[in-house]
Write an enzyme that holds these catalytic residues in place. Structure first.
Site: not given
Length: 434
Positions: A43, A45, A153, A180, A221, A242, A349
């Site tokens: 993961h 971003d 995500e 999420h 999540h 993650h 992350d």
């Protein structure tokens, strides 16, 4: 020199030299492992960072340069990925979800993110190549490039449509995090009001269709009930892209012992994250305190308080309590001791969190974590599994199951309106209450 102290000085110098040599030997072992096994991060971003910082104009933020020197530095660029010996990366395609139930237009925004990833890869063909299968990852790693995979995500991206789910898979997405930070019409989030006690009947069908496609089911999540429902449903191994161990840090984003035991039986992988609040209880409490203070300050001044406006501010804030590399290793120890080394991966992350733990500040630092694991008694085979072999096994198994399921059943044409009973406008009520 006082010769009475000469033996002690010699001993200290020898110990220091031994420590240096020992570290050098461990670093050489890590390098050798990562030459053979691709280090795959679950993961990152940076695609959303491009959207937030330069509205998706990749030419305005050159990934091939050192982006650590910006006033607002990124965690990721190609030079640091190379120093970090990264061999494969799930790039997160993300758009914030602001409403319980999801937001109209999410699919379009996620497709824009997928396009951004593909444009980044095309812009840097000497370093990156798109990957869609486990075999692709190995081939690209052997070419000395970073295998670039796509992970969605948040299930709000499909806007309650299995046809859209298939379209996103066709566009390249190889995992989807079911939620999420907001619960959906078909799945409960760990960070929102639970309305369904897990997955709705349509949510079950989403998981089944993901299995048929070969798209990994990602349970980071989601609520505990959603985790359990997904594990009840999934015919393929699942992942946490993650997340960490709840038994070490009591954060709802982490995975309980009970679910970890189920993950072992399922054959899945939890990809340990560097997000400070999921690593350290003290960092978690400090982050929540600063998050609350930021919201209150912005509310007073009339500024926006949605995720899209808050996240960049929090990511730039380097004050407060920091987690450490050793604490990340503690989570790995805990999971290994509970369910074994075969069920651990790495999901940093980076570029989606506040400043990383001390020792794991950016994408150049992964080898230091593996050096620490070797110091703790892990074998070269162990760190190879954690680095990439475990997630590659899961991908390969999911691909095999998908091939069998595609022979056994056609694409699902189920509609949420047909499968799920009405919740009496629960989404609207939850948004009003929130």
């Amino acid at each position: 020199m006082n010769f009475r102290f000469a033996p002690l000085l010699s001993l200290l110098l020898a110990c220091n030299l031994w420590a240096q040599n020992s570290t050098g030997e461990l670093e050489a072992r890590v390098q050798e492992v990562l030459t053979t096994t691709p280090l795959i991060d679950g993961h990152n971003d940076i695609p959303w960072a491009y959207q937030m910082r330069v509205s998706g104009h990749i030419g305005q933020l050159d990934l091939s340069t050192d982006l650590s020197q910006l006033d607002y530095p990124t965690d990721t660029d190609l030079p640091r990925l190379a120093r970090g010996q990264v061999g494969g990366q799930f790039w997160s395609v993300f758009t914030p979800v602001t409403k319980t139930g999801g937001d109209p237009g999410a699919t379009s925004q996620v497709m824009t993110q997928i396009d951004l990833v593909k444009r980044l890869v095309a812009e840097h063909p000497q370093s990156l190549a798109m990957a869609y299968t486990a075999a692709d990852v190995r081939d690209i790693h052997q070419q000395g490039k970073i295998a670039s995979l796509i992970g969605i995500e948040g299930g709000h991206a499909i806007e309650n449509s299995l046809g859209t789910l298939r379209g996103l898979f066709g566009a390249g997405a190889r995992y989807m995090t079911l939620t999420h930070t907001k619960s959906l019409d078909w799945a409960d989030s760990a960070n929102d009001t639970e309305r369904l006690d897990g997955l709705s009947p349509f949510g079950v069908e989403v998981v089944r269709e993901m299995n048929r496609l070969g798209m990994l089911v990602d349970l980071s999540h989601v609520s505990v009930a959603t985790m359990n429902d997904a594990l009840d449903t999934s015919e393929a191994p699942v992942i946490f892209s993650h997340s960490n161990a709840y038994g070490v840090t009591l954060n709802v984003r982490n995975v309980s012992d009970e679910v970890l035991m189920r993950l072992k039986a399922n054959g899945g992988v939890v990809m340990v994250t560097f997000f400070p609040g999921y690593v350290s209880t003290a960092a978690d409490e400090d982050f929540k305190k600063r998050f609350k203070a930021l919201i209150e300050a912005r509310q007073k001044s009339g500024q926006p308080t949605d995720d899209a406006s808050l996240i960049p501010v929090l990511m730039k804030d380097r004050s407060g309590v920091h987690a450490t590399l050793a604490q990340v290793a503690d989570h790995i120890d805990y999971i290994r001791d509970l369910i074994g080394v075969d069920h651990i991966g790495i999901g940093s992350d980076f570029d989606g969190m506040p400043p990383g733990p001390i020792g794991l500040e950016d994408a150049s630092t992964y080898p230091a974590l593996f050096v620490e694991l070797l110091r703790r008694g892990y074998s070269d085979e162990d760190i190879a599994k954690i680095a990439g072999e475990n997630i590659l096994r899961v991908m390969t198994r999911a691909e095999m199951i998908a091939a069998a399921l595609q022979r056994a059943r056609p694409p699902s044409d189920a509609l949420i309106s047909e499968l799920d009973p009405p919740l009496e406008n629960a989404s609207e009520k939850a948004n009003q209450d929130g």
